[in-house]
Design a protein around this motif. Structure first.
Motif, PDB file in Angstrom:
ATOM      1  N   VAL A  87       0.862  -1.180   0.000  1.00  0.00           N
ATOM      2  CA  VAL A  87       0.000   0.000   0.000  1.00  0.00           C
ATOM      3  C   VAL A  87       0.897   1.228   0.000  1.00  0.00           C
ATOM      4  O   VAL A  87       1.757   1.381   0.867  1.00  0.00           O
ATOM      5  CB  VAL A  87      -0.927   0.038   1.242  1.00  0.00           C
ATOM      6  N   VAL A  88       0.685   2.084  -0.992  1.00  0.00           N
ATOM      7  CA  VAL A  88       1.426   3.335  -1.094  1.00  0.00           C
ATOM      8  C   VAL A  88       0.419   4.470  -0.943  1.00  0.00           C
ATOM      9  O   VAL A  88      -0.606   4.501  -1.625  1.00  0.00           O
ATOM     10  CB  VAL A  88       2.172   3.452  -2.441  1.00  0.00           C
ATOM     11  N   VAL A  89       0.720   5.389  -0.030  1.00  0.00           N
ATOM     12  CA  VAL A  89      -0.147   6.535   0.221  1.00  0.00           C
ATOM     13  C   VAL A  89       0.271   7.672  -0.698  1.00  0.00           C
ATOM     14  O   VAL A  89       1.455   8.003  -0.788  1.00  0.00           O
ATOM     15  CB  VAL A  89      -0.063   6.969   1.700  1.00  0.00           C
ATOM     16  N   LEU A  90      -0.713   8.238  -1.390  1.00  0.00           N
ATOM     17  CA  LEU A  90      -0.499   9.413  -2.239  1.00  0.00           C
ATOM     18  C   LEU A  90      -1.234  10.564  -1.570  1.00  0.00           C
ATOM     19  O   LEU A  90      -2.443  10.465  -1.352  1.00  0.00           O
ATOM     20  CB  LEU A  90      -1.092   9.194  -3.630  1.00  0.00           C
ATOM     21  N   SER A  91      -0.522  11.628  -1.233  1.00  0.00           N
ATOM     22  CA  SER A  91      -1.178  12.697  -0.494  1.00  0.00           C
ATOM     23  C   SER A  91      -0.583  14.052  -0.828  1.00  0.00           C
ATOM     24  O   SER A  91       0.591  14.156  -1.161  1.00  0.00           O
ATOM     25  CB  SER A  91      -1.032  12.442   1.012  1.00  0.00           C
ATOM     26  N   SER A  92      -1.406  15.075  -0.709  1.00  0.00           N
ATOM     27  CA  SER A  92      -0.889  16.434  -0.842  1.00  0.00           C
ATOM     28  C   SER A  92      -0.295  16.902   0.488  1.00  0.00           C
ATOM     29  O   SER A  92       0.377  17.921   0.551  1.00  0.00           O
ATOM     30  CB  SER A  92      -1.996  17.388  -1.296  1.00  0.00           C
ATOM     31  N   SER A  93      -0.530  16.134   1.551  1.00  0.00           N
ATOM     32  CA  SER A  93      -0.006  16.488   2.867  1.00  0.00           C
ATOM     33  C   SER A  93       1.502  16.262   2.935  1.00  0.00           C
ATOM     34  O   SER A  93       2.007  15.243   2.481  1.00  0.00           O
ATOM     35  CB  SER A  93      -0.671  15.642   3.955  1.00  0.00           C
ATOM     36  N   GLY A 109       5.043   2.998   1.253  1.00  0.00           N
ATOM     37  CA  GLY A 109       5.573   4.238   0.719  1.00  0.00           C
ATOM     38  C   GLY A 109       4.609   5.373   0.972  1.00  0.00           C
ATOM     39  O   GLY A 109       3.416   5.148   1.215  1.00  0.00           O
ATOM     40  N   PHE A 110       5.132   6.576   0.933  1.00  0.00           N
ATOM     41  CA  PHE A 110       4.318   7.783   1.099  1.00  0.00           C
ATOM     42  C   PHE A 110       4.822   8.763   0.049  1.00  0.00           C
ATOM     43  O   PHE A 110       5.980   9.182   0.091  1.00  0.00           O
ATOM     44  CB  PHE A 110       4.491   8.368   2.505  1.00  0.00           C
ATOM     45  N   VAL A 111       3.981   9.088  -0.909  1.00  0.00           N
ATOM     46  CA  VAL A 111       4.369   9.956  -2.006  1.00  0.00           C
ATOM     47  C   VAL A 111       3.547  11.233  -1.944  1.00  0.00           C
ATOM     48  O   VAL A 111       2.313  11.177  -1.914  1.00  0.00           O
ATOM     49  CB  VAL A 111       4.147   9.260  -3.377  1.00  0.00           C
ATOM     50  N   VAL A 112       4.234  12.367  -1.893  1.00  0.00           N
ATOM     51  CA  VAL A 112       3.538  13.647  -1.909  1.00  0.00           C
ATOM     52  C   VAL A 112       3.124  13.926  -3.345  1.00  0.00           C
ATOM     53  O   VAL A 112       3.953  13.884  -4.259  1.00  0.00           O
ATOM     54  CB  VAL A 112       4.433  14.780  -1.356  1.00  0.00           C
ATOM     55  N   LYS A 113       1.818  14.167  -3.522  1.00  0.00           N
ATOM     56  CA  LYS A 113       1.307  14.447  -4.864  1.00  0.00           C
ATOM     57  C   LYS A 113       1.905  15.758  -5.353  1.00  0.00           C
ATOM     58  O   LYS A 113       1.727  16.794  -4.714  1.00  0.00           O
ATOM     59  CB  LYS A 113      -0.214  14.598  -4.852  1.00  0.00           C
ATOM     60  N   PRO A 114       2.597  15.709  -6.475  1.00  0.00           N
ATOM     61  CA  PRO A 114       3.146  16.955  -7.031  1.00  0.00           C
ATOM     62  C   PRO A 114       2.027  17.854  -7.547  1.00  0.00           C
ATOM     63  O   PRO A 114       0.991  17.368  -7.984  1.00  0.00           O
ATOM     64  CB  PRO A 114       4.022  16.482  -8.194  1.00  0.00           C
ATOM     65  N   ALA A 115       2.261  19.151  -7.471  1.00  0.00           N
ATOM     66  CA  ALA A 115       1.281  20.112  -7.970  1.00  0.00           C
ATOM     67  C   ALA A 115       1.203  20.082  -9.490  1.00  0.00           C
ATOM     68  O   ALA A 115       0.163  20.311 -10.075  1.00  0.00           O
ATOM     69  CB  ALA A 115       1.643  21.515  -7.490  1.00  0.00           C
TER      70      ALA A 115
END
Length: 142
Positions: A87-93, A109-115
């Motif tokens: 499970v990989v979290v995609l977040s703007s946080s 994984g934790f991926v910050v959603k790019p703008a």
């Protein structure tokens, strides 16, 4: 069977952007979607009960109504049959407490959603290539 990825995203605009990026990536897996954590968990639970093929990875947004990504992750780790499902979290946080909480719950994984749309497509392509084409699950190794 063709490998597949489950994308959990409540924002229709983000979901459509990620689906388009997936189509352009050329990764040999299908992308299926769920609109929130409840829908995703119900689907995973049914797949386990029916002994059907699970996704190779779940990509989930963090902040969603009904059931957020952290609660989805907690339930996936508690459900027999999905405990080792990536499970990989995609977040703007970018809040450290969000990142730490997700890893404590067992995120892979934790991926910050790019703008930027282009950076988002590149990030999704990298994730897809790793989880679908490069990574080997225990059931694939003799």
């Amino acid at each position: 069977m063709t490998p597949w990825v489950l994308l959990v995203e409540d924002s229709i605009a983000d979901r459509e952007l990620l689906q388009e990026a997936w189509r352009r990536s050329g990764v040999g897996a299908r992308l299926e979607t769920a609109g929130d954590g409840c829908e995703a968990y119900d689907r995973l639970e049914r797949l386990v009960d029916q002994r059907r093929e699970l996704p190779v990875v779940v990509l989930t947004d963090l902040k969603m109504p009904r059931m957020d990504g952290a609660e989805l992750l907690r339930r996936v780790r508690d459900l027999k049959g999905t405990r080792t499902l990536p499970v990989v979290v995609l977040s703007s946080s970018q809040e450290p407490e969000d990142v730490h909480r997700c890893y404590r719950l067992g995120a892979n994984g934790f991926v910050v959603k790019p703008a930027s749309g282009r950076l988002g497509a590149d990030a999704l392509n990298a994730l897809a290539t790793f989880w679908v084409e490069v990574n080997r699950r225990p059931d694939e190794v003799a």
